[in-house]
Enzyme design. Structure first.
Site, mmCIF file in Angstrom:
data_model
loop_
_atom_site.group_PDB
_atom_site.id
_atom_site.type_symbol
_atom_site.label_atom_id
_atom_site.label_comp_id
_atom_site.label_asym_id
_atom_site.label_seq_id
_atom_site.Cartn_x
_atom_site.Cartn_y
_atom_site.Cartn_z
ATOM 1 N N GLU A 1 66.768 121.104 33.924
ATOM 2 C CA GLU A 1 66.463 120.085 33.353
ATOM 3 C C GLU A 1 67.890 119.497 32.788
ATOM 4 O OE1 GLU A 1 62.926 120.776 30.903
ATOM 5 O OE2 GLU A 1 61.832 120.634 32.495
ATOM 6 N N HIS B 1 48.229 102.697 50.108
ATOM 7 C CA HIS B 1 49.690 102.349 50.899
ATOM 8 C C HIS B 1 50.122 101.065 50.278
ATOM 9 C CE1 HIS B 1 52.108 102.244 54.285
ATOM 10 N NE2 HIS B 1 51.719 100.970 54.471
ATOM 11 N N GLU C 1 50.541 109.266 49.355
ATOM 12 C CA GLU C 1 49.801 109.174 50.256
ATOM 13 C C GLU C 1 49.919 110.132 51.103
ATOM 14 O OE1 GLU C 1 49.971 105.654 53.157
ATOM 15 O OE2 GLU C 1 51.792 105.341 52.147
ATOM 16 N N ASP D 1 53.526 130.761 22.785
ATOM 17 C CA ASP D 1 54.808 131.517 23.281
ATOM 18 C C ASP D 1 54.997 132.938 22.782
ATOM 19 O OD1 ASP D 1 55.219 129.347 24.640
ATOM 20 O OD2 ASP D 1 56.981 128.689 23.994
ATOM 21 N N LYS E 1 63.393 116.487 24.913
ATOM 22 C CA LYS E 1 63.886 116.472 26.187
ATOM 23 C C LYS E 1 63.565 115.523 26.971
ATOM 24 C CE LYS E 1 61.531 118.230 29.196
ATOM 25 N NZ LYS E 1 61.159 119.289 29.540
ATOM 26 N N CYS F 1 57.843 122.105 20.923
ATOM 27 C CA CYS F 1 57.437 121.104 21.678
ATOM 28 C C CYS F 1 57.984 119.722 20.971
ATOM 29 C CB CYS F 1 55.856 121.059 22.078
ATOM 30 S SG CYS F 1 55.480 119.555 22.897
ATOM 31 N N CYS G 1 60.101 119.920 24.622
ATOM 32 C CA CYS G 1 59.341 118.806 25.476
ATOM 33 C C CYS G 1 59.584 117.438 24.994
ATOM 34 C CB CYS G 1 57.830 119.133 25.629
ATOM 35 S SG CYS G 1 57.203 120.702 25.472
ATOM 36 N N TYR H 1 63.732 126.479 34.304
ATOM 37 C CA TYR H 1 63.249 125.241 33.733
ATOM 38 C C TYR H 1 64.440 124.802 33.172
ATOM 39 C CZ TYR H 1 58.088 125.672 34.264
ATOM 40 O OH TYR H 1 56.618 125.840 34.492
HETATM 41 P P1 NDP Z 1 63.502 130.710 32.367
HETATM 42 O O1 NDP Z 1 62.942 132.216 32.225
HETATM 43 O O2 NDP Z 1 62.726 129.797 33.152
HETATM 44 O O3 NDP Z 1 65.022 130.941 32.800
HETATM 45 C C1 NDP Z 1 65.929 131.707 32.500
HETATM 46 C C2 NDP Z 1 67.026 131.905 33.454
HETATM 47 O O4 NDP Z 1 68.280 132.293 32.922
HETATM 48 C C3 NDP Z 1 66.525 132.296 34.616
HETATM 49 O O5 NDP Z 1 67.320 131.286 35.720
HETATM 50 C C4 NDP Z 1 67.330 133.614 34.621
HETATM 51 O O6 NDP Z 1 67.763 134.122 35.795
HETATM 52 C C5 NDP Z 1 68.585 133.159 33.674
HETATM 53 N N1 NDP Z 1 69.022 134.671 32.877
HETATM 54 C C6 NDP Z 1 68.361 135.369 32.123
HETATM 55 N N2 NDP Z 1 69.165 136.150 31.340
HETATM 56 C C7 NDP Z 1 70.528 136.085 32.045
HETATM 57 C C8 NDP Z 1 71.527 136.599 31.834
HETATM 58 N N3 NDP Z 1 71.826 137.665 30.946
HETATM 59 N N4 NDP Z 1 72.746 136.202 32.530
HETATM 60 C C9 NDP Z 1 72.712 135.027 33.119
HETATM 61 N N5 NDP Z 1 71.486 134.415 33.514
HETATM 62 C C10 NDP Z 1 70.327 134.747 32.885
HETATM 63 O O7 NDP Z 1 63.729 130.481 30.824
HETATM 64 P P2 NDP Z 1 63.819 128.853 30.151
HETATM 65 O O8 NDP Z 1 64.721 129.457 28.808
HETATM 66 O O9 NDP Z 1 64.399 127.806 31.290
HETATM 67 O O10 NDP Z 1 62.583 128.273 29.914
HETATM 68 C C11 NDP Z 1 61.389 128.996 29.219
HETATM 69 C C12 NDP Z 1 60.107 128.752 29.370
HETATM 70 O O11 NDP Z 1 59.724 127.506 28.630
HETATM 71 C C13 NDP Z 1 59.733 128.462 30.842
HETATM 72 O O12 NDP Z 1 59.326 129.642 31.292
HETATM 73 C C14 NDP Z 1 58.855 127.591 30.734
HETATM 74 O O13 NDP Z 1 57.393 128.094 30.743
HETATM 75 C C15 NDP Z 1 58.988 126.649 29.277
HETATM 76 N N6 NDP Z 1 59.504 125.393 29.636
HETATM 77 C C16 NDP Z 1 58.868 124.637 30.178
HETATM 78 C C17 NDP Z 1 59.238 123.487 30.480
HETATM 79 C C18 NDP Z 1 58.538 122.254 31.286
HETATM 80 O O14 NDP Z 1 57.119 122.535 31.390
HETATM 81 N N7 NDP Z 1 58.877 121.160 31.988
HETATM 82 C C19 NDP Z 1 60.584 122.873 30.100
HETATM 83 C C20 NDP Z 1 61.483 123.771 29.550
HETATM 84 C C21 NDP Z 1 61.092 125.379 29.248
HETATM 85 P P3 NDP Z 1 66.535 135.100 36.653
HETATM 86 O O15 NDP Z 1 65.781 134.022 37.326
HETATM 87 O O16 NDP Z 1 67.682 135.708 37.845
HETATM 88 O O17 NDP Z 1 65.584 135.645 35.952
#
Ligand code: NDP
Length: 493
Positions: free
Chosen positions: A182, A476, A481, A344, A51, A43, A48, A178
């Site tokens: 982002e 307002h 709102e 995690d 980012k 984080c 976080c 995410y």
């Molecule tokens: P996510 O699991 O959210 O996203 C992973 C993405 O990669 C998905 O779109 C997935 O597709 C795709 N993917 C996975 N494997 C492959 C592959 N082999 N080829 C192509 N695409 C693939 O993971 P993130 O790494 O984005 O984030 C991890 C976690 O970290 C989140 O779940 C969240 O909890 C946390 N996080 C929170 C944030 C916040 O609160 N703002 C910011 C950043 C992270 P598919 O959907 O088809 O599985």
């Protein structure tokens, strides 16, 4: 009873581990903590916090553009990465020190070392030293993973973005979660030409469909070249791009489809792993949509995996799941009674505040004699895209599978952006139980939706009904709102 060096030994100095160590030490327990990298964990050091600072940096482009519409006059500015990055790192250094000093003041012994389990009560530290503890808490987090394709090592992951020497001109971001969304918005805001490939039908799987649709539309309107249903079929160092029409012509460079059903296209040999090329250089990518071109960087945002390898889990008898995550019960206790795990590494909900609350519940349970389950229900969260997505509770799709619901939803151009001539729209949506009238889910797409959902989340968590929302007078003129003025459902499901 055996004598231990510590009452508690925490492995991992991220948000969850540090909070557990401090709260346990405050009960008078003797606590040690080992961190192999930098205090603060994902984080603070590579997630976080940096980012969000990058999000702030990237939003000034719109602010400057809008300012002109509001009567301000000033010369064009440019974003300079190096001074920003250096200031960012200075801030992370400061925060790391804050974390260290918090631990220090709590009386926690800090070990700057990699630690692994030797047995249910023994931790092995780098260099062979061992310490014993009555309880061990594993809070080692996770790491980004690259997909299993040839030359995946050439791509960057989110950790690398904060370290870039120079801002690239063009990037390909792979993924639709995410992190992918982002960083697509951040880099685009900083002036990078962003292409994004997502393998599924719509980005942000798991979020409310209507909200996902609007974010996707808004991202494309901001110039992000988003390709859905698209994945990489071939990845090479740009210096090894195939000769001929594929990947060398100007069409290819523009990302136009080439090589699919095109008799004149060069047949491309499957990529062989390039042993010499190092991560981060220019890469050439051919995708399932037929496009073939080079990018300064490819960034894999394809998910994260728990940091369980080499942790001695097997030696200690700790059970893991299919993805390597540590399996725990409702109190974060592993299959070994003296060993707990939070954050995690347990792959429950990968969010900092959740890990922190798991750490506090652990201390309540183990050091305060008050068995406490961390509450994983109705956790609000935000995706810091532009605009942001704030969400709490059930999506429409989840709710209608559970019970009949009324959907209250509005989407419009907010005053501030409309005045500036932007086409941006916001969305406010409440998913309401027909039977109990409780608001089961709230989804907001708007600037500052992260801030808004923190407040709306209190009402949803408290189980308030739609009528109780509506009993609150509107503020307002605000965009929020709408949360208390949507009188009629747009549909029932
Ligand atoms: P996510 O699991 O959210 O996203 C992973 C993405 O990669 C998905 O779109 C997935 O597709 C795709 N993917 C996975 N494997 C492959 C592959 N082999 N080829 C192509 N695409 C693939 O993971 P993130 O790494 O984005 O984030 C991890 C976690 O970290 C989140 O779940 C969240 O909890 C946390 N996080 C929170 C944030 C916040 O609160 N703002 C910011 C950043 C992270 P598919 O959907 O088809 O599985």
């Amino acid at each position: 009873m055996a004598d231990f060096d510590y009452d508690l030994f925490v492995i991992g100095g991220g948000s969850g581990g540090v909070r557990a160590a401090r709260t346990a030490a405050a009960t008078g327990a003797k606590v040690g903590l080992a961190e192999e990298s930098r205090m603060g964990g994902t984080c603070v050091i590579r997630g976080c916090v940096p980012k969000k600072l990058m999000v702030f940096a990237s939003t000034y482009r719109d602010t400057f553009a809008d300012a002109r519409s509001y009567g301000w006059d000033f010369p064009d500015g440019t974003f300079r990465w190096a001074p920003f990055r250096d200031k960012l790192h200075a801030e992370l250094d400061r925060l790391e020190e804050v974390y260290r000093s918090l631990l220090d003041k709590s009386g926690v012994d800090i070990h700057d070392a990699r630690a692994s389990l030797a047995d249910p009560h023994t931790v092995r530290l780098d260099g062979g030293r061992t310490v014993t503890a009555k309880h061990i808490l594993i809070a080692v987090g996770g790491h980004p993973v690259r997909p299993e394709i040839a030359n995946a090592h050439l791509g960057l992951v989110s950790d690398d973005i904060f370290q870039l020497d120079a801002l690239p001109k063009s990037v390909l971001i792979v993924g639709g979660g995410y992190i992918a969304c982002e960083f697509a918005c951040i880099l685009s805001g900083l002036g990078v030409e962003v292409t994004q490939h997502y393998r599924g039908a719509q980005i942000l799987r798991g979020f409310d469909d209507e909200a996902r649709g609007l974010i996707s539309e808004m991202m494309q309107a901001r110039g992000i070249d988003l390709h859905l249903g698209t994945n990489i079929v071939d990845l090479r160092p740009a210096s090894e791009a195939p000769e001929g029409p594929v990947g060398t012509g100007s069409d290819a460079a523009m990302g136009a489809p080439v090589g699919v059903g095109d008799a004149t296209a060069t047949v491309v040999e499957p990529a062989r792993p390039s042993a010499t090329a190092r991560p981060g250089g220019p890469v050439w990518v051919k995708a399932t949509n037929g496009s073939a071109r080079s990018f300064d960087h490819v960034i894999f945002a394809t998910g994260r995996a728990p940091n369980t390898s080499g942790l001695g889990l097997e030696e200690a008898g700790v059970t893991t799941g299919r993805r390597g995550e540590i399996l725990v019960d409702d109190y974060s206790q592993t299959s070994v009674p003296s060993i707990y795990a939070i954050g995690d590494v347990t792959d429950r909900i990968q969010l900092t505040p959740v890990a922190i609350r798991e750490g506090m519940a652990f201390t309540e349970t183990v050091f305060k004699g008050n068995p406490t389950k961390p509450d994983h229900a109705l956790v609000p969260s935000a995706v810091f895209t532009q605009p942001e997505l704030g969400t709490v509770g059930l999506t429409e799709e989840e709710a209608r599978d559970q019970e009949p619901v009324d959907i209250y939803c509005t989407s419009f151009r907010p005053m501030q952006q409309a005045f500036a001539g932007r086409q941006d729209r916001v969305l406010f949506k409440l998913v309401v139980s027909k039977d109990s009238r409780r608001v089961l889910g709230c989804h907001i797409v708007a600037d500052h939706a992260g801030e808004m959902i923190q407040l709306a989340g209190i009402a949803v968590k408290a189980g308030l009904t739609k009528e109780q929302f509506d009993a609150t007078c509107a503020v307002h003129p605000t965009v929020a709102e709408e949360l208390v003025t949507m009188a009629v459902p747009i549909r029932s499901a």
